[in-house]
Design an enzyme around this catalytic site. Sequence first.
Site, PDB file in Angstrom:
ATOM      1  N   ARG A  53     -13.193  17.521  16.408  1.00 37.67           N
ATOM      2  CA  ARG A  53     -14.342  17.968  15.610  1.00 37.67           C
ATOM      3  C   ARG A  53     -14.539  19.472  15.623  1.00 37.67           C
ATOM      4  NH1 ARG A  53     -18.408  13.061  17.361  1.00 37.67           N
ATOM      5  NH2 ARG A  53     -17.220  11.505  16.200  1.00 37.67           N
TER       6      ARG A  53
ATOM      7  N   ALA B   5     -34.014   3.654  27.288  1.00 36.95           N
ATOM      8  CA  ALA B   5     -33.568   2.299  26.960  1.00 36.95           C
ATOM      9  C   ALA B   5     -32.515   2.320  25.862  1.00 36.95           C
ATOM     10  CB  ALA B   5     -34.759   1.450  26.547  1.00 36.95           C
ATOM     11  N   GLY B   6     -31.661   3.371  25.848  1.00 35.25           N
ATOM     12  CA  GLY B   6     -30.513   3.389  24.953  1.00 35.25           C
ATOM     13  C   GLY B   6     -29.374   2.632  25.636  1.00 35.25           C
ATOM     14  N   GLY B   7     -28.165   2.827  25.136  1.00 38.04           N
ATOM     15  CA  GLY B   7     -27.031   2.105  25.711  1.00 38.04           C
ATOM     16  C   GLY B   7     -26.871   2.354  27.195  1.00 38.04           C
ATOM     17  N   ALA B   8     -27.019   3.612  27.633  1.00 40.84           N
ATOM     18  CA  ALA B   8     -26.819   3.926  29.056  1.00 40.84           C
ATOM     19  C   ALA B   8     -27.913   3.285  29.904  1.00 40.84           C
ATOM     20  CB  ALA B   8     -26.801   5.443  29.258  1.00 40.84           C
ATOM     21  N   GLY B   9     -29.160   3.404  29.467  1.00 41.73           N
ATOM     22  CA  GLY B   9     -30.283   2.859  30.235  1.00 41.73           C
ATOM     23  C   GLY B   9     -30.216   1.346  30.338  1.00 41.73           C
TER      24      GLY B   9
ATOM     25  N   GLN C  98     -21.756  20.073  20.370  1.00 39.90           N
ATOM     26  CA  GLN C  98     -20.810  19.739  19.302  1.00 39.90           C
ATOM     27  C   GLN C  98     -21.451  19.743  17.920  1.00 39.90           C
ATOM     28  OE1 GLN C  98     -19.021  15.549  18.868  1.00 39.90           O
ATOM     29  NE2 GLN C  98     -17.298  16.852  19.383  1.00 39.90           N
TER      30      GLN C  98
ATOM     31  N   HIS D  47     -24.727  17.830  16.651  1.00 33.71           N
ATOM     32  CA  HIS D  47     -24.502  16.398  16.854  1.00 33.71           C
ATOM     33  C   HIS D  47     -24.600  15.928  18.298  1.00 33.71           C
ATOM     34  CE1 HIS D  47     -23.035  12.463  15.954  1.00 33.71           C
ATOM     35  NE2 HIS D  47     -21.932  12.604  16.676  1.00 33.71           N
TER      36      HIS D  47
ATOM     37  N   PHE E  66      -9.387   7.519  14.915  1.00 35.29           N
ATOM     38  CA  PHE E  66     -10.485   8.479  15.008  1.00 35.29           C
ATOM     39  C   PHE E  66      -9.897   9.812  15.432  1.00 35.29           C
ATOM     40  CE2 PHE E  66     -15.181   8.417  15.280  1.00 35.29           C
ATOM     41  CZ  PHE E  66     -15.447   7.263  14.561  1.00 35.29           C
TER      42      PHE E  66
ATOM     43  N   HIS F  33     -20.758  18.361  14.369  1.00 36.97           N
ATOM     44  CA  HIS F  33     -19.921  17.366  13.695  1.00 36.97           C
ATOM     45  C   HIS F  33     -19.623  17.880  12.286  1.00 36.97           C
ATOM     46  CE1 HIS F  33     -18.640  13.584  11.952  1.00 36.97           C
ATOM     47  NE2 HIS F  33     -18.732  12.988  13.130  1.00 36.97           N
TER      48      HIS F  33
ATOM     49  N   ARG G 108     -16.268  16.814  22.734  1.00 39.09           N
ATOM     50  CA  ARG G 108     -16.111  15.374  22.909  1.00 39.09           C
ATOM     51  C   ARG G 108     -15.305  14.774  21.767  1.00 39.09           C
ATOM     52  NH1 ARG G 108     -18.685  10.825  20.759  1.00 39.09           N
ATOM     53  NH2 ARG G 108     -20.435  11.938  19.835  1.00 39.09           N
TER      54      ARG G 108
ATOM     55  N   ASP H 172     -35.639  15.651  27.002  1.00 39.86           N
ATOM     56  CA  ASP H 172     -36.667  15.543  28.050  1.00 39.86           C
ATOM     57  C   ASP H 172     -36.063  15.462  29.450  1.00 39.86           C
ATOM     58  OD1 ASP H 172     -38.060  15.254  25.719  1.00 39.86           O
ATOM     59  OD2 ASP H 172     -38.958  13.313  26.192  1.00 39.86           O
TER      60      ASP H 172
ATOM     61  N   LEU I 247     -25.660  11.864   9.605  1.00 41.27           N
ATOM     62  CA  LEU I 247     -24.232  11.780   9.879  1.00 41.27           C
ATOM     63  C   LEU I 247     -23.463  10.872   8.923  1.00 41.27           C
ATOM     64  CD1 LEU I 247     -22.349  12.848  12.197  1.00 41.27           C
ATOM     65  CD2 LEU I 247     -22.311  10.481  12.950  1.00 41.27           C
TER      66      LEU I 247
ATOM     67  N   THR J 167     -20.012   9.115   9.325  1.00 45.16           N
ATOM     68  CA  THR J 167     -19.097   8.889  10.450  1.00 45.16           C
ATOM     69  C   THR J 167     -17.675   9.395  10.182  1.00 45.16           C
ATOM     70  OG1 THR J 167     -18.019   7.222  11.820  1.00 45.16           O
ATOM     71  CG2 THR J 167     -18.658   6.521   9.632  1.00 45.16           C
ATOM     72  N   GLU J 168     -17.053   9.822  11.291  1.00 42.87           N
ATOM     73  CA  GLU J 168     -15.646  10.200  11.247  1.00 42.87           C
ATOM     74  C   GLU J 168     -14.785   9.007  10.830  1.00 42.87           C
ATOM     75  OE1 GLU J 168     -14.900  12.675  14.632  1.00 42.87           O
ATOM     76  OE2 GLU J 168     -12.976  11.688  14.888  1.00 42.87           O
TER      77      GLU J 168
HETATM   78  C1  LIG Z   1     -25.911   9.581  14.066  1.00 44.09           C
HETATM   79  C2  LIG Z   1     -25.065   9.434  15.303  1.00 44.09           C
HETATM   80  C3  LIG Z   1     -23.882   8.706  15.251  1.00 44.09           C
HETATM   81  C4  LIG Z   1     -23.087   8.578  16.399  1.00 44.09           C
HETATM   82  N1  LIG Z   1     -21.921   7.850  16.322  1.00 44.09           N
HETATM   83  C5  LIG Z   1     -21.182   7.684  17.443  1.00 44.09           C
HETATM   84  C6  LIG Z   1     -20.006   6.873  17.423  1.00 44.09           C
HETATM   85  O1  LIG Z   1     -19.633   6.278  16.417  1.00 44.09           O
HETATM   86  N2  LIG Z   1     -19.294   6.764  18.568  1.00 44.09           N
HETATM   87  C7  LIG Z   1     -19.672   7.373  19.719  1.00 44.09           C
HETATM   88  O2  LIG Z   1     -19.000   7.225  20.728  1.00 44.09           O
HETATM   89  N3  LIG Z   1     -20.796   8.138  19.767  1.00 44.09           N
HETATM   90  C8  LIG Z   1     -21.558   8.284  18.665  1.00 44.09           C
HETATM   91  N4  LIG Z   1     -22.699   9.054  18.730  1.00 44.09           N
HETATM   92  C9  LIG Z   1     -23.166   9.551  20.021  1.00 44.09           C
HETATM   93  C10 LIG Z   1     -23.792   8.418  20.810  1.00 44.09           C
HETATM   94  O3  LIG Z   1     -24.344   7.465  19.932  1.00 44.09           O
HETATM   95  C11 LIG Z   1     -24.890   8.901  21.732  1.00 44.09           C
HETATM   96  O4  LIG Z   1     -24.438   9.989  22.486  1.00 44.09           O
HETATM   97  C12 LIG Z   1     -25.279   7.783  22.703  1.00 44.09           C
HETATM   98  O5  LIG Z   1     -25.601   6.601  21.998  1.00 44.09           O
HETATM   99  C13 LIG Z   1     -26.444   8.187  23.591  1.00 44.09           C
HETATM  100  O6  LIG Z   1     -26.852   7.073  24.339  1.00 44.09           O
HETATM  101  P1  LIG Z   1     -27.882   7.239  25.521  1.00 44.09           P
HETATM  102  O7  LIG Z   1     -28.081   5.881  26.098  1.00 44.09           O
HETATM  103  O8  LIG Z   1     -27.459   8.324  26.395  1.00 44.09           O
HETATM  104  O9  LIG Z   1     -29.229   7.740  24.792  1.00 44.09           O
HETATM  105  P2  LIG Z   1     -30.137   7.057  23.665  1.00 44.09           P
HETATM  106  O10 LIG Z   1     -29.537   5.876  23.044  1.00 44.09           O
HETATM  107  O11 LIG Z   1     -30.620   8.112  22.763  1.00 44.09           O
HETATM  108  O12 LIG Z   1     -31.391   6.602  24.483  1.00 44.09           O
HETATM  109  C14 LIG Z   1     -32.297   7.526  25.032  1.00 44.09           C
HETATM  110  C15 LIG Z   1     -33.476   6.756  25.564  1.00 44.09           C
HETATM  111  O13 LIG Z   1     -34.272   7.619  26.353  1.00 44.09           O
HETATM  112  C16 LIG Z   1     -35.617   7.403  26.079  1.00 44.09           C
HETATM  113  N5  LIG Z   1     -36.327   8.627  26.420  1.00 44.09           N
HETATM  114  C17 LIG Z   1     -36.015   9.910  26.094  1.00 44.09           C
HETATM  115  N6  LIG Z   1     -36.914  10.755  26.634  1.00 44.09           N
HETATM  116  C18 LIG Z   1     -37.804   9.992  27.315  1.00 44.09           C
HETATM  117  C19 LIG Z   1     -38.949  10.269  28.078  1.00 44.09           C
HETATM  118  N7  LIG Z   1     -39.395  11.513  28.247  1.00 44.09           N
HETATM  119  N8  LIG Z   1     -39.622   9.245  28.636  1.00 44.09           N
HETATM  120  C20 LIG Z   1     -39.211   7.958  28.450  1.00 44.09           C
HETATM  121  N9  LIG Z   1     -38.122   7.643  27.740  1.00 44.09           N
HETATM  122  C21 LIG Z   1     -37.423   8.650  27.193  1.00 44.09           C
HETATM  123  C22 LIG Z   1     -35.654   7.014  24.607  1.00 44.09           C
HETATM  124  O14 LIG Z   1     -36.810   6.250  24.351  1.00 44.09           O
HETATM  125  C23 LIG Z   1     -34.382   6.177  24.484  1.00 44.09           C
HETATM  126  O15 LIG Z   1     -34.656   4.849  24.820  1.00 44.09           O
HETATM  127  C24 LIG Z   1     -23.495   9.188  17.596  1.00 44.09           C
HETATM  128  C25 LIG Z   1     -24.681   9.911  17.647  1.00 44.09           C
HETATM  129  C26 LIG Z   1     -25.451  10.056  16.501  1.00 44.09           C
HETATM  130  C27 LIG Z   1     -26.695  10.892  16.595  1.00 44.09           C
END
Ligand SMILES: Cc1cc2nc3c(=O)[nH]c(=O)nc-3n(C[C@H](O)[C@H](O)[C@H](O)COP(=O)(O)OP(=O)(O)OC[C@H]3O[C@@H](n4cnc5c(N)ncnc54)[C@H](O)[C@@H]3O)c2cc1C
Length: 596
Positions: free
Chosen positions: A282, A13-17, A236, A369, A116, A238, A411, A217, A248, A250-251
């Site tokens: 980076r 349930a992150g941005g992609a989900g 990567q 990172h 950036f 950072h 990246r 996972d 982190l 940020t850049e």
């Molecule tokens: C500190 C930090 C700063 C960053 N800043 C930037 C930025 O400024 N610009 C940029 O472009 N990128 C940035 N990034 C990278 C970027 O934020 C991430 O790569 C991106 O947000 C990942 O999104 P996602 O939806 O793939 O995963 P996530 O947002 O991590 O979501 C993963 C989801 O999967 C779920 N999950 C995982 N395993 C399981 C499981 N086994 N069962 C059920 N649920 C599970 C979790 O609960 C969570 O909801 C940053 C990363 C970090 C760590």
Amino acid sequence: MKTHQYEVLIVGAGGAGLMAALYASRSASTAVLSKLYPTRSHTGTAQGGVGAALGNLEEDRPEWHTFDSVKGSDYLGDQDAIEFMCEAAPQVIYELEHMGLPFSRNPDGTIAQRPFGGHTNNVTGKPVTRACYAADRTGHMILQTLYQQCIKNKVTFFDEFHVVDLITVNGSVAGVVALELATGEMHVFHAKAVIFATGGHGRVWDVTSNAYAYTGDGVAITLRRGVPAEDMEFFQFHPTGIYRLGILITEGVRGEGGVLINDKGERFMERYAPKVKDLASRDVISRAMYLEMQEGRGVGGKRYLYLDVRPETVNKYAALDNRTRPDGSPFRVTGEEILAKLPDIIDFCHVYLGVDPVTQPMPVQQTAHYAMGGIPTNVHAEVYLDEKGAIMPGLYAAGEVACVSVHGANRLGTNSLLDIVVFGKEAGLRAAEFSGGASFQPLPGDAADFAREQFARLRDGSGTEKAADIAREMKTVMDDHVGVFRVKDGMQQALDKIRLLKERYKEVRAGDQGSAFNTDMLNIWELSNLLDLAEVTTVSALAREESRGGHARDDFPQRDDKKWLKHTMAWMREGDVKLRYKPVTITKYQPKERVY
Ligand SMILES: Cc1cc2nc3c(=O)[nH]c(=O)nc-3n(C[C@H](O)[C@H](O)[C@H](O)COP(=O)(O)OP(=O)(O)OC[C@H]3O[C@@H](n4cnc5c(N)ncnc54)[C@H](O)[C@@H]3O)c2cc1C
């Protein structure tokens, strides 16, 4: 055992989900499973910005964004996928804006943008303002906005459900098995399509910017089910993590004029990247920092350098560089402006370091990172099963867990937040379309057996080994030998150690044997994922005898396009890692040497 049925299941349930959920739920019954409460996902920690060539402050074009990303990827990114993402960027940013995302604004009301690393005006070669931001909380705002939209649109959530296995029948997807944290009960979710959006795996390393939950996972589960992992050697580092903690910085700090300084007070990036200096990509900066420290110019001889964003420093170097604002006026900053643009960073430094960045420099070191590698997909988020392009019907992956590959060997900052919204959307649309024309696979009677076995072992182990010790030893050996610089002997040592740790892991027994909220057991299960990914990363890295992007070898310091302009595909088979390779898609840009 409880069984549920949805056409589309989204794991994460992150941005992609969440983006996938918004789109899939328009036409298919959809549920999101997340091991964390959605707004605690790592996307919420992203600070600096999301890249899109809106051109709000100066001329910019999606073609320039595409070329910068190709170059930034050290030519390993697939150019069709990069073009797809960069062309889609402006529209998807406006979509987020219309959903209510509170971007920072320019005086004329348009979305604010900042420079950036690696993002340039392709004519002048100078940094371009391409990162759209909401102060230094861009990811937080994306996550909150998307979650609100999901609630508004009545998406079904299973929060604190830990997915532990993928169910496949006759080579097609049939669902997932999940453990409910509150009860310890196993649930089977029957589905036509499954989208993995589980994020990255930086917890393989010791000093990392990644959340505790970043345990890979999704990649580990699919590897166990015969799906390969692509380009895992590319991770990567950072340049600017808080010294020792890895948190982190940020850049965006360098985008706002901050510079890196060594023990002698030199702005050393002038020597390594004379054109863009502190805004080089980076991998280039992380290596430069390593060399500075190796040659004894770490602050006080220690393994850190200074990141300096004090107004007097910023203004001094901006004047020396003749840096101007996009409107042509000289680039100068005040303490108040720094505070307004980087409030969270200033806060972190106060809390964790007792340092005030407006009056003092920040001690920083490289921090693990971002995973460039992951589950191999095409631009429609469909998952590849081999190097020839066979796909698994019904399986999708998006976000950091996936390797499209838009980031190649390195990246560019701001391209991950873009990746998650562009390919999250694509995954949701495609999975819903697929499930419209597909029927449910019959659910096998033993669907949860493999998952049960894994947890039974954690209950029944001899208990002579401690998970915490194994985790610590893995992280240390990965930091030491599979970090910013790598050599054959070191990596071989790391691999031997990881294999030993995998053996020792079999003797681990969970201290907590209860059912409700047994996080102990789940953390130990997550460690098995980290160990698998550490092994796959190291085997892939040992094989790649060149230096490219995030994979830098002292024993093979040159990029070798003749032999290595190809993607690694790794399988886990019979306790071993098998590698094959597939070509990089090159459309417009022939590989060249990267000059910054
Ligand atoms: C500190 C930090 C700063 C960053 N800043 C930037 C930025 O400024 N610009 C940029 O472009 N990128 C940035 N990034 C990278 C970027 O934020 C991430 O790569 C991106 O947000 C990942 O999104 P996602 O939806 O793939 O995963 P996530 O947002 O991590 O979501 C993963 C989801 O999967 C779920 N999950 C995982 N395993 C399981 C499981 N086994 N069962 C059920 N649920 C599970 C979790 O609960 C969570 O909801 C940053 C990363 C970090 C760590």
